[in-house]
Design a protein around this motif. Structure first.
Motif, PDB file in Angstrom:
ATOM      1  N   LEU A  78      -3.715   6.190  34.214  1.00  0.00           N
ATOM      2  CA  LEU A  78      -5.038   6.250  34.860  1.00  0.00           C
ATOM      3  C   LEU A  78      -5.270   7.571  35.584  1.00  0.00           C
ATOM      4  N   ASP A  89     -17.150  -0.473  30.641  1.00  0.00           N
ATOM      5  CA  ASP A  89     -16.425   0.798  30.596  1.00  0.00           C
ATOM      6  C   ASP A  89     -16.369   1.500  31.947  1.00  0.00           C
ATOM      7  N   GLU A 129      -4.804  14.115  25.667  1.00  0.00           N
ATOM      8  CA  GLU A 129      -6.083  13.657  26.212  1.00  0.00           C
ATOM      9  C   GLU A 129      -6.678  14.724  27.123  1.00  0.00           C
ATOM     10  N   GLN A 130      -5.847  15.328  27.974  1.00  0.00           N
ATOM     11  CA  GLN A 130      -6.330  16.384  28.858  1.00  0.00           C
ATOM     12  C   GLN A 130      -6.777  17.604  28.065  1.00  0.00           C
ATOM     13  N   THR A 148     -11.103  -1.236  31.179  1.00  0.00           N
ATOM     14  CA  THR A 148      -9.837  -0.518  31.068  1.00  0.00           C
ATOM     15  C   THR A 148      -8.758  -1.227  31.873  1.00  0.00           C
ATOM     16  N   ARG A 184     -15.592  12.380  43.742  1.00  0.00           N
ATOM     17  CA  ARG A 184     -15.443  11.025  43.203  1.00  0.00           C
ATOM     18  C   ARG A 184     -15.465   9.986  44.303  1.00  0.00           C
ATOM     19  N   ARG A 206      -8.669   9.851  35.646  1.00  0.00           N
ATOM     20  CA  ARG A 206      -9.828   9.083  35.189  1.00  0.00           C
ATOM     21  C   ARG A 206     -10.572   8.491  36.381  1.00  0.00           C
ATOM     22  N   GLU A 207     -11.845   8.156  36.184  1.00  0.00           N
ATOM     23  CA  GLU A 207     -12.627   7.589  37.275  1.00  0.00           C
ATOM     24  C   GLU A 207     -13.549   6.488  36.772  1.00  0.00           C
ATOM     25  N   TYR A 208     -13.851   5.537  37.678  1.00  0.00           N
ATOM     26  CA  TYR A 208     -14.657   4.370  37.360  1.00  0.00           C
ATOM     27  C   TYR A 208     -15.528   4.037  38.562  1.00  0.00           C
ATOM     28  N   ARG A 229      -9.299   5.945  42.126  1.00  0.00           N
ATOM     29  CA  ARG A 229     -10.015   6.113  40.847  1.00  0.00           C
ATOM     30  C   ARG A 229     -11.485   5.757  40.954  1.00  0.00           C
ATOM     31  N   ASP A 286     -10.158  16.836  26.485  1.00  0.00           N
ATOM     32  CA  ASP A 286     -11.197  16.787  27.515  1.00  0.00           C
ATOM     33  C   ASP A 286     -11.603  18.193  27.943  1.00  0.00           C
TER      34      ASP A 286
END
Length: 440
Positions: free
Chosen positions: A346, A312, A67-68, A339, A213, A349-351, A382, A71
């Motif tokens: 996690l 999301d 995944e990294q 998620t 963030r 990742r950020e939300y 996060r 990205d």
């Protein structure tokens, strides 16, 4: 409150310029960059890769997960589309859409299949299978997630390297007993950076000073709990971000969401009780909080613009996979995009909004796993707007009854802060925040 002579952007740019200057002009074998959550690690990696590639020297990038890797390829394509990239992968790897969208990315299971690109990128596990070839430069992303033995397996492939990572998050782990290596300077269970610096204490170490963030309500809390000796600040200030829910509050859970939207933090405490790990009441509270946040049509406003709080942009974090499975099963179809995952997955990742099931909620003991400071750090860092913690009462008493009793070993640096301190600091802040909100 500490005053800063520079703006967040100027302070961050000053440090990044120093990192790139060390890469271009220094004679060290490596450069280390420590980063708090959301400080732009990936942005730095992509910029450094572009500048090194532009100088005509090929480089390799080592990431920790597929995944990294994907990205970083997407980011490289956006910033430096003219740079040729080779994606080193498994034989059965199916390129993701992000990889396919890169204008000049070639995928191959062997280095020879990549046609000597300017940048060759793969996971540490894949690089460990490469037995030929060398590169003048390497960039190791998320270097604190990398075990030192993994670094030893790829070190022969490069001459100089940039190591970038977050020292406050989860340490490498193993499912086998590792006591036989405790105290050794090359202990394979130490992170790549820890072993690197123990053998090369003169390497330059830079620290990114700004989290882009975490909002201003979260950066001081996370910094005090998990980064007490280095610290960092938020790239935003009061009024720069807001989270608002429409409609009146109709329950205690709605009240928690409103407090979190106003202050950046929320705490939903359930009655004290010892429970099984998959505590149904706590799992239901986590799912309901996320569903209510979605149903109340929240709106998030920040320096990036204003938009609705969609599924999301909401995450629920827990310590164990079985807890994740129970919470996920409680989400209705309209909330399927939320998620739900463990702290390990996690990372990075950020939300906009996160809901956290506290690792110590309902427990009778405080094991090393549940006291791991990095686990709580990931779960509570996060979010861009607000974080809500779900926990049963009694955690503070549990911590007092189980003070840290980990043995102290010779030649093993003591890690600060330990999980006991970090948990106490976060809980104390949450209780203060709840108390102040009730007085308003």
């Amino acid at each position: 409150m500490t005053s800063h002579p520079l703006t967040p952007a100027a302070e961050a740019a000053h440090v990044i310029d120093a990192v790139l200057r060390d890469l271009r002009e220094g004679d060290h074998r490596g450069v280390v960059v420590d980063s708090p959550p959301g400080a732009g690690k990936s942005t730095l990696v992509v910029r450094a890769a572009g500048e090194l590639a532009a100088s005509g020297e090929p480089l390799m990038i080592v990431a920790q997960t597929n995944e990294q890797v994907d990205d970083l390829i997407a980011r490289l394509g956006a910033r430096s589309p003219e740079v040729e990239v080779g994606r080193l992968s498994a034989v059965d790897y199916e390129p993701s859409e992000r990889v396919r969208d890169h204008p000049r990315c070639r995928v191959g299971a062997k280095v020879a299949e990549l046609n000597s690109p300017a940048v060759t990128i793969g996971t540490a596990a894949k690089w460990a299978t490469v037995s030929e070839g060398s590169w003048p430069w390497a960039i190791v992303d998320e270097a604190y997630q990398m075990r030192s033995d993994a670094l030893l397996r790829v070190a022969p492939r490069f001459v100089r390297a940039l190591f970038v990572g977050d020292p406050g998050q989860l340490d490498p782990f193993s499912t086998v007993e590792t006591d036989r290596w405790t105290g050794l300077s090359w202990d394979p269970m130490l992170s790549a950076v820890n072993v690197l610096l123990r053998h090369n204490p003169d390497l330059p170490v830079h620290r990114l000073p700004v989290s882009w963030r975490l909002p201003h309500t979260a950066a001081p809390v996370v910094a005090e709990a998990f980064y007490p000796f280095t610290g960092f600040r938020s790239g935003t200030g009061p009024g720069d971000r807001s989270l608002r829910f429409s409609g009146p509050s109709t329950s205690a859970l709605d009240d928690v969401l409103d407090v979190a939207a106003e202050t950046g933090w929320g705490l939903h405490e359930l009655p004290a009780r010892f429970t099984v790990r998959t505590d149904a009441e706590a799992a239901s509270a986590c799912a309901t909080l996320a569903v209510r946040a979605l149903a109340r049509q929240g709106a998030a406003s920040s320096e990036s613009g204003t938009g609705p709080l969609t599924a999301d942009r909401i995450a629920i974090g827990a310590a164990h996979r079985d807890q994740v499975a129970v919470i996920r099963s409680l989400l209705p179809p309209e909330a399927a995009g939320i998620t739900v995952d463990t702290a390990n997955r996690l990372q990075g990742r950020e939300y906009d909004l996160t809901v956290v099931l506290h690792p110590l909620s309902g427990r009778q003991d405080a094991t090393a796993f549940h006291l791991e400071s990095g686990r709580l750090c990931v779960l509570t860092s996060r979010h861009r707007h607000a974080c809500v913690v779900v926990a049963r009462k009694g955690i503070a008493e549990l911590l007092d009854a189980h003070p840290s009793t980990e043995p102290v070993h010779l030649n093993v640096p003591v890690k600060f802060p330990d999980g006991w301190e970090a948990n106490q600091a976060i809980l104390a802040y949450l209780h203060r925040a709840v108390s102040l909100s009730r007085q308003r």
